[in-house]
Design a protein around this motif. Structure first.
Motif, PDB file in Angstrom:
ATOM      1  N   GLU A  51      39.190  23.499  19.409  1.00 51.95           N
ATOM      2  CA  GLU A  51      40.047  22.474  19.997  1.00 51.95           C
ATOM      3  C   GLU A  51      41.530  22.818  19.822  1.00 51.95           C
ATOM      4  N   THR A  52      42.331  21.945  19.202  1.00 53.79           N
ATOM      5  CA  THR A  52      43.787  22.145  19.184  1.00 53.79           C
ATOM      6  C   THR A  52      44.242  22.786  17.883  1.00 53.79           C
ATOM      7  N   ASN A  53      43.622  23.895  17.503  1.00 51.47           N
ATOM      8  CA  ASN A  53      43.929  24.486  16.207  1.00 51.47           C
ATOM      9  C   ASN A  53      44.296  25.960  16.277  1.00 51.47           C
ATOM     10  N   TYR A  54      44.790  26.426  17.416  1.00 54.73           N
ATOM     11  CA  TYR A  54      45.243  27.804  17.474  1.00 54.73           C
ATOM     12  C   TYR A  54      46.685  27.834  16.992  1.00 54.73           C
ATOM     13  N   ASN A  55      46.868  28.052  15.686  1.00 52.19           N
ATOM     14  CA  ASN A  55      48.198  28.047  15.080  1.00 52.19           C
ATOM     15  C   ASN A  55      48.775  29.464  15.117  1.00 52.19           C
ATOM     16  N   TYR A  56      49.511  29.754  16.167  1.00 57.40           N
ATOM     17  CA  TYR A  56      49.986  31.112  16.378  1.00 57.40           C
ATOM     18  C   TYR A  56      51.368  31.379  15.796  1.00 57.40           C
ATOM     19  N   TYR A  57      52.164  30.313  15.590  1.00 56.24           N
ATOM     20  CA  TYR A  57      53.529  30.534  15.094  1.00 56.24           C
ATOM     21  C   TYR A  57      54.089  29.269  14.468  1.00 56.24           C
ATOM     22  N   LYS A  58      54.265  29.297  13.157  1.00 56.99           N
ATOM     23  CA  LYS A  58      54.865  28.171  12.431  1.00 56.99           C
ATOM     24  C   LYS A  58      54.227  26.862  12.899  1.00 56.99           C
ATOM     25  N   THR A  59      54.970  26.033  13.619  1.00 53.94           N
ATOM     26  CA  THR A  59      54.403  24.769  14.093  1.00 53.94           C
ATOM     27  C   THR A  59      53.779  24.892  15.477  1.00 53.94           C
ATOM     28  N   GLY A  60      53.816  26.079  16.049  1.00 59.99           N
ATOM     29  CA  GLY A  60      53.257  26.279  17.385  1.00 59.99           C
ATOM     30  C   GLY A  60      51.743  26.270  17.376  1.00 59.99           C
ATOM     31  N   LYS A  61      51.148  25.358  18.112  1.00 61.95           N
ATOM     32  CA  LYS A  61      49.691  25.254  18.169  1.00 61.95           C
ATOM     33  C   LYS A  61      49.210  25.117  19.608  1.00 61.95           C
ATOM     34  N   GLY A  62      48.083  25.788  19.893  1.00 66.80           N
ATOM     35  CA  GLY A  62      47.476  25.692  21.208  1.00 66.80           C
ATOM     36  C   GLY A  62      45.999  25.402  21.079  1.00 66.80           C
ATOM     37  N   ILE A  63      45.292  25.501  22.172  1.00 65.82           N
ATOM     38  CA  ILE A  63      43.844  25.285  22.191  1.00 65.82           C
ATOM     39  C   ILE A  63      43.139  26.542  21.716  1.00 65.82           C
ATOM     40  N   GLN A  64      42.163  26.391  20.834  1.00 60.94           N
ATOM     41  CA  GLN A  64      41.354  27.511  20.366  1.00 60.94           C
ATOM     42  C   GLN A  64      40.027  27.512  21.115  1.00 60.94           C
ATOM     43  N   TYR A  65      39.805  28.547  21.919  1.00 60.46           N
ATOM     44  CA  TYR A  65      38.527  28.722  22.606  1.00 60.46           C
ATOM     45  C   TYR A  65      37.642  29.657  21.798  1.00 60.46           C
TER      46      TYR A  65
END
Length: 225
Positions: A51-65
């Motif tokens: 879901e919404t736990n792709y933490n790629y950069y500091k506070t930057g988060k996207g969808i994790q597929y």
């Protein structure tokens, strides 16, 4: 500049190369980034939440597929402005199928940035570069990700001295036999010419290339795709 304030997806990350001290530090200038990994657990990332736990950069988060690199069917056509992937495609048994799928999910004029290891600097240095015709055969025969065609070649030429995590030869063999679950094998060996052939096969415009400890190719999707 090409990636500033754009939204995309990364296959097989997050990756050190895209962080602030990396060779291509683009995470900090992106608008948004989703991620895709083949499993909820990998030997590189450990446990992965969806879901919404792709933490790629500091506070930057996207969808994790959680999906195969060759099957992004849960993602709509032309959803993203770019796709990036570092040290991932060599682990894919059917790389042309993967690249075709990656092209599908980016918009026209979308960017595709791939980083792959240079065999001169890693445990593949004794192996031959894969022939492009072999990649085409795998694509046309719809080779699945459980394929172990290259296992005997890998066991013969893999330099365990440059692969500490591989353990002993017996441990490495056991891990390799379970590749469907760990994906540690480098299924294919690439060089810059082979990557260019892949991009040309899909009629991608090649914008930039680089050869060092890694190979880097940046391309753009055009109206032909």
């Amino acid at each position: 500049q090409l990636f500033t304030n754009k939204s995309g997806i990364e296959i097989g990350g997050p990756s050190i190369i895209f962080r602030d001290k990396g060779f291509i530090p683009i995470y900090k200038i992106l608008k948004n980034l989703d991620g895709c990994n083949f499993s909820n657990t990998t030997i590189w990332e450990g446990s992965i939440k969806t879901e919404t736990n792709y933490n790629y950069y500091k506070t930057g988060k996207g969808i994790q597929y959680i999906s195969e690199a060759t099957d992004l069917s849960s993602i709509d056509d032309s959803k993203y402005e770019f796709i990036i992937s570092s040290n991932c495609l060599e682990h894919v048994a059917n790389p042309l199928k993967a690249v075709k799928e990656w092209i599908r999910v980016i918009k026209e004029d979308g960017l595709i940035l791939l980083i792959l290891p240079n065999k001169k600097y890693c445990f593949d240095h004794n192996r031959k570069v894969t022939e492009f015709s072999h990649l085409v055969d795998d694509y046309q025969n719809n080779i699945k990700e459980d394929d172990l065609t290259h296992l005997y070649e890998i066991l013969e030429f893999h330099d365990l001295k440059k692969d500490i995590s591989g353990g002993t030869l017996e441990q490495f063999k056991a891990r390799s036999m379970d590749n469907i679950n760990n994906r540690a094998l480098h299924q294919h060996v690439f060089d810059l010419d082979l990557l260019k052939q892949v991009f040309c096969y899909f009629e991608l415009d090649i914008l930039a290339t680089y050869e060092g400890e890694d190979y880097i190719v940046l391309g753009r999707k055009n109206s032909k795709q």
